[in-house]
Design a protein around this motif. Structure first.
Motif, PDB file in Angstrom:
ATOM      1  N   PHE A   1      21.291  25.617  36.648  1.00  0.00           N
ATOM      2  CA  PHE A   1      22.610  25.392  36.076  1.00  0.00           C
ATOM      3  C   PHE A   1      22.415  24.707  34.719  1.00  0.00           C
ATOM      4  O   PHE A   1      21.995  23.555  34.658  1.00  0.00           O
ATOM      5  N   GLU A   2      22.703  25.436  33.669  1.00  0.00           N
ATOM      6  CA  GLU A   2      22.454  24.923  32.327  1.00  0.00           C
ATOM      7  C   GLU A   2      23.372  23.745  32.008  1.00  0.00           C
ATOM      8  O   GLU A   2      24.563  23.755  32.321  1.00  0.00           O
ATOM      9  N   ARG A   3      22.777  22.743  31.359  1.00  0.00           N
ATOM     10  CA  ARG A   3      23.506  21.575  30.860  1.00  0.00           C
ATOM     11  C   ARG A   3      24.344  20.918  31.957  1.00  0.00           C
ATOM     12  O   ARG A   3      25.461  20.487  31.738  1.00  0.00           O
ATOM     13  N   GLN A   4      23.789  20.857  33.152  1.00  0.00           N
ATOM     14  CA  GLN A   4      24.452  20.199  34.267  1.00  0.00           C
ATOM     15  C   GLN A   4      23.523  19.150  34.860  1.00  0.00           C
ATOM     16  O   GLN A   4      22.290  19.313  34.857  1.00  0.00           O
ATOM     17  N   ILE A   5      24.101  18.094  35.372  1.00  0.00           N
ATOM     18  CA  ILE A   5      23.349  17.035  36.055  1.00  0.00           C
ATOM     19  C   ILE A   5      23.639  17.146  37.539  1.00  0.00           C
ATOM     20  O   ILE A   5      24.786  16.968  37.984  1.00  0.00           O
ATOM     21  N   GLY A   6      22.628  17.479  38.322  1.00  0.00           N
ATOM     22  CA  GLY A   6      22.814  17.638  39.760  1.00  0.00           C
ATOM     23  C   GLY A   6      23.192  16.326  40.428  1.00  0.00           C
ATOM     24  O   GLY A   6      22.736  15.257  40.028  1.00  0.00           O
ATOM     25  N   ALA A   7      24.035  16.418  41.459  1.00  0.00           N
ATOM     26  CA  ALA A   7      24.492  15.207  42.143  1.00  0.00           C
ATOM     27  C   ALA A   7      24.434  15.329  43.662  1.00  0.00           C
ATOM     28  O   ALA A   7      23.877  14.459  44.333  1.00  0.00           O
ATOM     29  N   CYS A   8      25.009  16.389  44.250  1.00  0.00           N
ATOM     30  CA  CYS A   8      25.114  16.463  45.707  1.00  0.00           C
ATOM     31  C   CYS A   8      25.260  17.917  46.132  1.00  0.00           C
ATOM     32  O   CYS A   8      25.725  18.764  45.361  1.00  0.00           O
ATOM     33  N   LEU A   9      24.900  18.211  47.375  1.00  0.00           N
ATOM     34  CA  LEU A   9      25.078  19.556  47.916  1.00  0.00           C
ATOM     35  C   LEU A   9      25.144  19.504  49.429  1.00  0.00           C
ATOM     36  O   LEU A   9      24.691  18.527  50.062  1.00  0.00           O
ATOM     37  N   THR A  10      25.708  20.554  50.020  1.00  0.00           N
ATOM     38  CA  THR A  10      25.791  20.676  51.472  1.00  0.00           C
ATOM     39  C   THR A  10      26.027  22.131  51.835  1.00  0.00           C
ATOM     40  O   THR A  10      26.529  22.921  51.026  1.00  0.00           O
ATOM     41  N   TYR A  11      25.660  22.500  53.063  1.00  0.00           N
ATOM     42  CA  TYR A  11      25.933  23.829  53.600  1.00  0.00           C
ATOM     43  C   TYR A  11      27.221  23.793  54.415  1.00  0.00           C
ATOM     44  O   TYR A  11      27.603  22.756  54.964  1.00  0.00           O
ATOM     45  N   SER A  12      27.886  24.953  54.511  1.00  0.00           N
ATOM     46  CA  SER A  12      28.961  25.086  55.483  1.00  0.00           C
ATOM     47  C   SER A  12      28.355  25.212  56.870  1.00  0.00           C
ATOM     48  O   SER A  12      27.147  25.466  57.021  1.00  0.00           O
ATOM     49  N   ARG A  13      29.172  25.055  57.892  1.00  0.00           N
ATOM     50  CA  ARG A  13      28.636  25.002  59.251  1.00  0.00           C
ATOM     51  C   ARG A  13      27.978  26.313  59.670  1.00  0.00           C
ATOM     52  O   ARG A  13      26.989  26.315  60.410  1.00  0.00           O
ATOM     53  N   ASP A  14      28.501  27.448  59.207  1.00  0.00           N
ATOM     54  CA  ASP A  14      27.902  28.734  59.566  1.00  0.00           C
ATOM     55  C   ASP A  14      26.785  29.141  58.616  1.00  0.00           C
ATOM     56  O   ASP A  14      26.160  30.194  58.796  1.00  0.00           O
ATOM     57  N   GLY A  15      26.533  28.351  57.579  1.00  0.00           N
ATOM     58  CA  GLY A  15      25.443  28.640  56.662  1.00  0.00           C
ATOM     59  C   GLY A  15      25.737  29.682  55.610  1.00  0.00           C
ATOM     60  O   GLY A  15      24.841  30.068  54.857  1.00  0.00           O
ATOM     61  N   SER A  16      26.969  30.153  55.529  1.00  0.00           N
ATOM     62  CA  SER A  16      27.287  31.197  54.556  1.00  0.00           C
ATOM     63  C   SER A  16      27.547  30.643  53.163  1.00  0.00           C
ATOM     64  O   SER A  16      27.406  31.363  52.170  1.00  0.00           O
ATOM     65  N   LEU A  17      27.937  29.372  53.080  1.00  0.00           N
ATOM     66  CA  LEU A  17      28.278  28.765  51.800  1.00  0.00           C
ATOM     67  C   LEU A  17      27.340  27.602  51.490  1.00  0.00           C
ATOM     68  O   LEU A  17      26.889  26.889  52.391  1.00  0.00           O
ATOM     69  N   LEU A  18      27.076  27.436  50.215  1.00  0.00           N
ATOM     70  CA  LEU A  18      26.329  26.282  49.726  1.00  0.00           C
ATOM     71  C   LEU A  18      27.182  25.645  48.636  1.00  0.00           C
ATOM     72  O   LEU A  18      27.489  26.287  47.626  1.00  0.00           O
ATOM     73  N   ILE A  19      27.616  24.411  48.870  1.00  0.00           N
ATOM     74  CA  ILE A  19      28.520  23.732  47.945  1.00  0.00           C
ATOM     75  C   ILE A  19      27.713  22.721  47.148  1.00  0.00           C
ATOM     76  O   ILE A  19      26.997  21.895  47.714  1.00  0.00           O
ATOM     77  N   VAL A  20      27.847  22.779  45.823  1.00  0.00           N
ATOM     78  CA  VAL A  20      27.042  21.951  44.933  1.00  0.00           C
ATOM     79  C   VAL A  20      27.967  21.185  43.996  1.00  0.00           C
ATOM     80  O   VAL A  20      28.866  21.772  43.379  1.00  0.00           O
ATOM     81  N   GLY A  21      27.756  19.868  43.898  1.00  0.00           N
ATOM     82  CA  GLY A  21      28.531  19.024  43.002  1.00  0.00           C
ATOM     83  C   GLY A  21      27.655  18.508  41.870  1.00  0.00           C
ATOM     84  O   GLY A  21      26.466  18.261  42.052  1.00  0.00           O
ATOM     85  N   PHE A  22      28.286  18.340  40.674  1.00  0.00           N
ATOM     86  CA  PHE A  22      27.540  17.955  39.493  1.00  0.00           C
ATOM     87  C   PHE A  22      28.142  16.719  38.839  1.00  0.00           C
ATOM     88  O   PHE A  22      29.304  16.360  39.080  1.00  0.00           O
ATOM     89  N   GLY A  23      27.333  16.097  37.984  1.00  0.00           N
ATOM     90  CA  GLY A  23      27.763  14.898  37.291  1.00  0.00           C
ATOM     91  C   GLY A  23      28.866  15.143  36.287  1.00  0.00           C
ATOM     92  O   GLY A  23      29.507  14.193  35.819  1.00  0.00           O
ATOM     93  N   SER A  24      29.123  16.385  35.942  1.00  0.00           N
ATOM     94  CA  SER A  24      30.211  16.717  35.025  1.00  0.00           C
ATOM     95  C   SER A  24      31.554  16.821  35.729  1.00  0.00           C
ATOM     96  O   SER A  24      32.587  16.983  35.070  1.00  0.00           O
ATOM     97  N   GLY A  25      31.551  16.775  37.067  1.00  0.00           N
ATOM     98  CA  GLY A  25      32.774  16.973  37.835  1.00  0.00           C
ATOM     99  C   GLY A  25      32.934  18.381  38.349  1.00  0.00           C
ATOM    100  O   GLY A  25      33.873  18.671  39.099  1.00  0.00           O
ATOM    101  N   HIS A  26      32.041  19.306  37.955  1.00  0.00           N
ATOM    102  CA  HIS A  26      32.127  20.690  38.428  1.00  0.00           C
ATOM    103  C   HIS A  26      31.710  20.777  39.895  1.00  0.00           C
ATOM    104  O   HIS A  26      30.761  20.106  40.328  1.00  0.00           O
TER     105      HIS A  26
END
Length: 906
Positions: free
Chosen positions: A421-446
């Motif tokens: 992810f260009e010009r982004q600061i990684g912060a947090c992530l998690t999977y959904s319970r069924d494993g189909s989604l990966l949710i990623v949060g960044f220091g920019s608020g995205h």
């Protein structure tokens, strides 16, 4: 301890200490193909053919240097810090042959083994105050001798030669001369020292030749490393400008006060168009590595003879050679050329955490792809900030601070994919319970919602200017919650839109006035999805998912503020569910850890703290709790994994009771532990450190279950007495307990004494006070709630009285782990509005606060308390008109402030 007896055993290490120069040694000897590299506080022996790792564990601080003996049978590792070690390891067994504690006061920063394998030279880490260093010489014969084989009466192993380094420039590199083991060269950023020693002498002789930019009519960059040129009298020092400083003997040009054999700088020679990162020798060749990723070989006349410029692996930090020459040539017709350049095959480590295996004969390959070498291990992101385990497969994802995302196979230990992810600061992530989604949060608020298989974007949102710090997804996969740096909770929902579904931003709520420590979704026993958060402000908030909508925003269902005086919450987790027939089975229970080493069982429906347990005290306070089911457990299989903010991770057996026998912890990383996760099958614990590594630990809950069963078999009173560990306090508590039974029957009773072995519950607070724990009113409520929790855990409706074992259990779990100190009183005065230095409160202001804030005291209670403490019968006479924290501590509370001041000064 045998592996089968260990609750957590290291099974794989992802990543390496990419910043350590010469952090890889090549153990290949013609029979095996192995390397040994550093990974934080662990040295990893990796078999490239069998793809297996063997771990050399024992250091508690990051390992700073590693060398190997000439026959590749042993490696030597050393670290820095208060518990510094120098360890000689047997490569075949992975066990230490010799361990030297505190080889130097602050540990070892760099070291080298002589070409004949007889000597080890070490340079100490600089003293943090004075910058002082020392250079020492150790006999390898003594280091390779196990302690039980040492001569009788021999004391701790110490170096034969030790000399202080002149102050002014911290030395970070040292190398033996391949021609003469009695000669060494070291360098710092601006000075080079030549060292020599004679048998029987306890000190080195040394000199440091001057080097001035004007001598060469150009600037000279900082020094990187130095080596002697094999077969000559010259030495070389690499610089950050890409130059080599060439040193040679002065001869007849020696100045007054110097020797003809003393060296001086004779020329500068540029060999890289970028900073040189590494300088070494192999055979008769000089090897250089650069920031550009190039590896070049020079002959003793400094003529380039080979170059490897197609590796494309990143800045070079290590080049490690096999013990044998290659047995075949790339091209038979290139034999004449190769005869000039014949070196063993080697591995190259880079700052990008890559380790590349290179065949020296590939220099003659015509195809550039064949000159790239082969990757030994896939490289982990350099600065992992969070990780998440896939809920249905043996995979996990890691997020880097620089915005990199990777997916790993936790069984094959290979990289499956990822994206940057260009010009982004990684912060947090998690999977959904069924494993189909990966949710990623960044220091920019995205917030990015990704397809978990290919990491492609499904939806991207940004609804706050503050950085995200926590993210969670509901069990149904239809809600996502995130917390940002402004203490706000953001809610997203998967809603119908034009005959399809899409993610919508519901709203945000600033429900905390301090940092949000955890955001969790969970299910009540009835199956209702619930969302809660806990903050360092001591507040637990539940959000009403049913009432929250795009139109109405985020709705708060309820909140609960923990009473002041306890620890600040650090994590929140849903407690493992109870069997349906047990008491409390219909209640929702949360586990809230805090920075006072306690774990509180919180019921959000009452709301109340129903029990308080002493948490693990192996490291710092718990910063994350993860519930999991162990398939190997003999019981119902419920356990908790935890991490502290520094070094320690571990397991806790469920249900909680505060007994240390039901917990374990170990040092997983030498510094910050940033995240933990449990694999989908409950068999592995994944830990991410700030040291650039992710460790995979095999979980074996059997030893923890045996320890817990043994403690319970010892009997209730004996068990808690052992935990208390204070015989005098135990005797006093037993005396008070017996007296409480007498008082219950009546001190003047004439009938025969009945000793039921229990006391009424309402006497528990007084018994706590008699043992030195003075609970507040909220503490008393928690104690009484805990008694009822104990009753329900025994399938009873309630307890009217408690046994002595129950009293010990309550005391151990509820008493503060640390006593109130003078520093706490100072902090309290400032919190109450004290001004100045030292902070002061007027007498009237302090008396008013005691009767109006927190748990207010009545006038009669305050008068009685001050009279008991000071002997004054009127509150206004118990203290001066203006009161400092020190006066209140010493004159009213009776603290010894002189000891507190002495501790603060130290």
């Amino acid at each position: 301890m045998a592996e089968e007896q260990t609750a957590l055993s290291l099974s794989w290490v992802f990543g390496a200490s990419a910043h350590v120069k010469h952090g890889v040694v090549n153990l290949s000897d013609g029979y095996t193909d192995k390397i040994c590299y550093l990974a934080a506080n662990t040295a990893v022996i990796y078999d490239k053919r069998l793809r297996r790792q063997l771990f050399l564990q024992g250091h508690t601080s990051p390992i700073t240097c590693i060398v190997t003996t000439e026959d590749r049978s042993h490696v030597v590792t050393a670290d820095t810090g208060p518990e510094a070690l120098l360890v000689v390891w047997n490569v075949r067994t992975g066990l230490p042959t010799r361990t030297v504690q505190q080889p130097h006061r602050h540990g070892v920063s760099t070291m080298d083994v002589s070409a004949d394998g007889q000597w080890l030279a070490t340079v100490s880490a600089a003293d943090p105050d004075s910058g002082e260093q020392e250079v020492s010489l150790w006999p390898m014969a003594s280091l390779l001798t196990p302690p039980d084989a040492a001569p009788p009466g021999q004391g701790p192993l110490r170096p034969l030669v030790t000399t202080l380094v002149p102050a002014g420039d911290v030395q970070h590199s040292i190398r033996f001369s391949p021609n003469n083991p009695a000669e060494l060269i070291s360098n710092g950023r601006r000075r080079v020292y030549f060292w020599s020693w004679a048998p029987g002498s306890p000190r080195f002789q040394y000199y440091s030749p001057p080097l001035r930019s004007r001598d060469f009519k150009q600037s000279v960059g900082d020094f990187v490393s130095s080596v002697f040129v094999p077969g000559t009298t010259q030495a070389l020092t690499a610089t950050t400008d890409g130059d080599l400083v060439v040193w040679d003997e002065q001869g007849i040009a020696a100045q007054v006060g110097t020797s003809a054999t003393d060296r001086r700088a004779i020329k500068l020679m540029r060999i890289h168009n970028c900073p040189i990162t590494l300088l070494a020798t192999v055979g008769d060749f000089i090897v250089s590595g650069g920031e550009d990723g190039y590896v070049r070989f020079f002959d003793p006349l400094l003529r380039i003879v080979a170059w490897f410029e197609d590796l494309a692996a990143g800045p070079v930090t290590s080049v490690a050679f096999s013990a044998v020459l290659p047995d075949r040539l790339a091209h038979a017709d290139a034999a004449d050329t190769l005869n000039r350049f014949m070196v063993p095959d080697f591995v190259v480590a880079t700052r990008n955490s890559r380790i590349v295996s290179v065949q020296s004969a590939s220099f003659e390959e015509y195809d550039a792809d064949r000159r790239r070498g082969s990757s030994v291990l896939d490289s982990l992101l350099a600065d992992v900030v969070d990780l998440a385990a896939h809920p249905t497969r043996a995979e996990f994802a890691v997020l880097g601070r620089d915005g990199g995302l990777q997916r790993w196979d936790s069984i094959a230990h290979c990289l499956l994919g990822g994206r940057a992810f260009e010009r982004q600061i990684g912060a947090c992530l998690t999977y959904s319970r069924d494993g189909s989604l990966l949710i990623v949060g960044f220091g920019s608020g995205h917030l990015h919602i990704l397809n978990a298989d290919d990491c492609g974007d499904l939806h991207v949102m940004r609804n706050t200017a503050a950085g995200l710090v926590r993210v969670a997804v509901s069990n149904t996969g239809r809600h996502i919650a995130a917390a940002d740096e402004n203490h706000q909770l953001l809610l997203y929902a998967y809603l119908p839109y034009k005959q399809t579904m899409r993610w919508e931003y519901v709203g945000r709520c600033r429900s905390h006035h301090g940092p949000i420590a955890s955001v969790v979704f969970g299910e009540s026993p009835s199956g209702q999805t619930r969302l809660l958060s806990v903050g360092g402000d001591g507040r637990v908030v539940e959000y009403d998912l049913a009432a929250s909508s795009v139109a109405a925003g985020v709705q708060v269902a309820a909140f609960y503020d923990f009473p002041p005086g306890g620890g600040a919450p650090t994590s929140l987790s849903f407690a493992p569910p109870l069997a349906y027939f047990q008491a409390f089975a219909a209640d929702t229970h949360l586990l809230v850890s805090d920075d006072s080493y306690k774990i509180r069982v919180f019921n959000p429906d009452r709301p109340a703290v129903e029990a308080t347990f002493l948490g693990p005290t192996f490291g710092g306070p718990i910063s994350q709790l993860v519930m999991f089911k162990s398939p190997s457990a003999a019981s119902d299989g419920a356990f908790l994994a935890y991490r502290t903010s520094e070094r320690v991770v571990g397991l806790i057996a469920w249900p909680l009771d505060g007994d240390p026998a039901r917990t374990m912890g170990l040092i997983a990383h030498p510094g910050e532990v940033r995240a933990i996760a449990i694999s989908y099958d409950g068999r592995k614990l994944l830990t991410a450190g700030a040291d650039g590594t992710v460790a995979s630990w095999d979980i074996n809950t059997a030893p923890l279950e045996r320890s817990a069963a043994a403690a319970e078999d010892a009997g209730g009173e004996a068990r808690w007495a052992a935990v208390l560990g204070d015989a005098e306090l135990l005797r006093e508590m037993r005396d008070y307990f017996v007296y409480a039974q007498i008082k219950t029957q009546g001190e003047d009773a004439l009938e025969p004494r009945a000793v039921p072995g229990t006391v009424p519950v309402d006497l528990v607070p007084d018994l706590m006070r008699s043992a030195g724990f003075y609970p507040s009113e909220s503490d008393i409520d928690n104690l009484l709630h805990h008694v009822q929790y104990m009753a329900h855990s025994r399938n009873l409706e309630g307890l009217e009285s408690v046994s002595f074992a129950d009293l010990l259990c309550l005391y151990i779990n509820h008493r503060p782990l640390f006593n109130v100190t003078h520093a706490d009183i100072v902090a309290a005065f400032k919190e109450l509005g004290g001004r100045g230095d030292p902070a002061k409160l007027s007498r009237e202001q302090l008396l008013s606060l005691l009767q109006s804030t927190g748990e207010p005291m009545s006038g009669e209670e305050l008068t009685a308390a001050l009279a008991a403490l000071t002997g004054a019968h009127a509150p206004e006479k118990s203290m001066p008109a203006s009161v400092t924290a020190e006066q209140f501590s010493a004159d009213v509370l009776g603290f010894d402030t002189t000891e507190a001041g002495a501790e603060a000064a130290t």
